[in-house]
Write a protein that holds these residues in place. Structure first.
Motif, PDB file in Angstrom:
ATOM      1  N   LYS A  55       4.167 -13.722  15.108  1.00 18.31           N
ATOM      2  CA  LYS A  55       2.793 -13.716  14.982  1.00 18.31           C
ATOM      3  C   LYS A  55       1.612 -13.701  15.945  1.00 18.31           C
ATOM      4  CE  LYS A  55       4.228 -17.052  11.099  1.00 18.31           C
ATOM      5  NZ  LYS A  55       3.832 -18.132  10.329  1.00 18.31           N
ATOM      6  N   GLU A  56       2.296 -13.283  17.145  1.00 21.09           N
ATOM      7  CA  GLU A  56       1.302 -13.145  18.042  1.00 21.09           C
ATOM      8  C   GLU A  56       0.845 -11.578  17.946  1.00 21.09           C
ATOM      9  OE1 GLU A  56       1.141 -13.760  23.015  1.00 21.09           O
ATOM     10  OE2 GLU A  56       3.019 -14.325  22.036  1.00 21.09           O
ATOM     11  N   THR A  57      -0.273 -11.400  18.622  1.00 20.61           N
ATOM     12  CA  THR A  57      -0.909  -9.962  18.695  1.00 20.61           C
ATOM     13  C   THR A  57      -0.569  -9.425  19.942  1.00 20.61           C
ATOM     14  OG1 THR A  57      -2.473 -10.446  17.107  1.00 20.61           O
ATOM     15  CG2 THR A  57      -2.846  -8.552  17.993  1.00 20.61           C
ATOM     16  N   GLY A  72       7.918  -5.369  15.452  1.00 21.18           N
ATOM     17  CA  GLY A  72       6.429  -5.550  15.366  1.00 21.18           C
ATOM     18  C   GLY A  72       5.942  -4.679  14.331  1.00 21.18           C
ATOM     19  N   ILE A  73       4.702  -4.808  13.839  1.00 22.49           N
ATOM     20  CA  ILE A  73       3.928  -3.957  12.743  1.00 22.49           C
ATOM     21  C   ILE A  73       2.797  -3.293  13.419  1.00 22.49           C
ATOM     22  CG2 ILE A  73       2.802  -5.789  11.758  1.00 22.49           C
ATOM     23  CD1 ILE A  73       3.769  -3.966   9.091  1.00 22.49           C
ATOM     24  N   ARG A  74       2.325  -2.387  13.129  1.00 24.38           N
ATOM     25  CA  ARG A  74       1.174  -1.807  13.545  1.00 24.38           C
ATOM     26  C   ARG A  74       0.564  -0.610  12.660  1.00 24.38           C
ATOM     27  NH1 ARG A  74      -0.385   2.896  17.410  1.00 24.38           N
ATOM     28  NH2 ARG A  74      -2.255   2.021  18.505  1.00 24.38           N
ATOM     29  N   ALA A  75      -0.442  -0.983  12.135  1.00 21.94           N
ATOM     30  CA  ALA A  75      -1.040  -0.032  11.135  1.00 21.94           C
ATOM     31  C   ALA A  75      -0.193   0.370   9.976  1.00 21.94           C
ATOM     32  CB  ALA A  75      -1.693   1.240  11.863  1.00 21.94           C
ATOM     33  N   GLY A  76       0.730  -0.970   9.413  1.00 21.64           N
ATOM     34  CA  GLY A  76       1.405  -0.750   8.314  1.00 21.64           C
ATOM     35  C   GLY A  76       2.741  -0.074   8.703  1.00 21.64           C
ATOM     36  N   ARG A  77       3.054   0.101   9.905  1.00 19.08           N
ATOM     37  CA  ARG A  77       4.201   0.900  10.418  1.00 19.08           C
ATOM     38  C   ARG A  77       4.921  -0.108  11.118  1.00 19.08           C
ATOM     39  NH1 ARG A  77       5.047   4.166  15.318  1.00 19.08           N
ATOM     40  NH2 ARG A  77       7.172   4.841  15.213  1.00 19.08           N
ATOM     41  N   LEU A  99      -6.737   2.095  19.141  1.00 18.29           N
ATOM     42  CA  LEU A  99      -6.435   0.662  19.759  1.00 18.29           C
ATOM     43  C   LEU A  99      -6.176  -0.188  18.688  1.00 18.29           C
ATOM     44  CD1 LEU A  99      -9.687   1.038  22.009  1.00 18.29           C
ATOM     45  CD2 LEU A  99      -7.380   1.334  22.489  1.00 18.29           C
ATOM     46  N   THR A 100      -5.453   0.149  17.662  1.00 22.72           N
ATOM     47  CA  THR A 100      -4.752  -0.974  16.645  1.00 22.72           C
ATOM     48  C   THR A 100      -3.660  -1.638  17.418  1.00 22.72           C
ATOM     49  OG1 THR A 100      -4.964   0.914  15.105  1.00 22.72           O
ATOM     50  CG2 THR A 100      -3.849  -0.971  14.627  1.00 22.72           C
ATOM     51  N   PRO A 101      -3.782  -2.917  17.177  1.00 29.79           N
ATOM     52  CA  PRO A 101      -2.891  -3.961  17.793  1.00 29.79           C
ATOM     53  C   PRO A 101      -1.653  -3.891  17.279  1.00 29.79           C
ATOM     54  CG  PRO A 101      -4.454  -5.219  16.503  1.00 29.79           C
ATOM     55  CD  PRO A 101      -4.862  -3.950  16.673  1.00 29.79           C
ATOM     56  N   VAL A 102      -0.641  -4.477  17.707  1.00 28.68           N
ATOM     57  CA  VAL A 102       0.785  -4.736  17.066  1.00 28.68           C
ATOM     58  C   VAL A 102       0.896  -6.193  16.920  1.00 28.68           C
ATOM     59  CG1 VAL A 102       3.299  -4.596  17.668  1.00 28.68           C
ATOM     60  CG2 VAL A 102       1.599  -2.760  18.523  1.00 28.68           C
ATOM     61  N   ARG A 103       1.317  -6.442  15.741  1.00 34.64           N
ATOM     62  CA  ARG A 103       1.660  -7.861  15.034  1.00 34.64           C
ATOM     63  C   ARG A 103       3.046  -8.224  15.405  1.00 34.64           C
ATOM     64  NH1 ARG A 103      -1.244 -12.511  13.867  1.00 34.64           N
ATOM     65  NH2 ARG A 103      -0.035 -13.587  12.105  1.00 34.64           N
ATOM     66  N   CYS A 104       3.327  -9.238  16.170  1.00 36.81           N
ATOM     67  CA  CYS A 104       4.719  -9.328  16.346  1.00 36.81           C
ATOM     68  C   CYS A 104       5.353 -10.267  15.170  1.00 36.81           C
ATOM     69  CB  CYS A 104       5.033 -10.188  17.529  1.00 36.81           C
ATOM     70  SG  CYS A 104       4.209  -9.802  19.020  1.00 36.81           S
TER      71      CYS A 104
END
Length: 112
Positions: A55-57, A72-77, A99-104
């Motif tokens: 849940k960390e970014t 991780g997930i980034r921009a729906g990927r 600069l889209t962050p990645v969500r763990c």
């Protein structure tokens, strides 16, 4: 630390280890594909392992990043082992970078 162990290896063994470490970058980043093994070894020495909790970014930055472990997930990927982002870090104009962050989604270890 892994870097200290690699430093103790012979130059030939370092190239082999670094080659396997850097395979995801070489396979997925067009401007790295033709780079000589010596330069790849130099690039690998500059990489830092980073670990993030679920849940960390992962903050966006000016780095080329690769997933070593986790999801991780980034921009729906969905990003899994070997996936890369930040290929546009070579662009001078920051407005052109993604600069889209990645969500763990799990514990995530990256090389950046």
């Amino acid at each position: 630390e892994q870097k200290a162990v690699v430093q103790l290896m012979s130059p030939m063994l370092q190239k082999e280890i670094v080659g396997s470490m850097m395979e995801s970058f070489r396979a997925r980043v067009s401007y790295i594909r033709g780079v000589r093994p010596e330069l790849m070894a130099s690039l690998a020495r500059e990489l830092q392992a980073q670990i993030f909790a679920p849940k960390e970014t992962v903050p966006p930055g000016k780095s080329l990043c690769s997933v070593r472990r986790g999801i991780g997930i980034r921009a729906g990927r969905i990003l899994v082992v070997g996936d890369v982002w930040g290929e546009d870090m070579i662009l001078y104009n920051e407005m052109l970078r993604d600069l889209t962050p990645v969500r763990c989604m799990s514990y995530l270890e990256i090389l950046a």
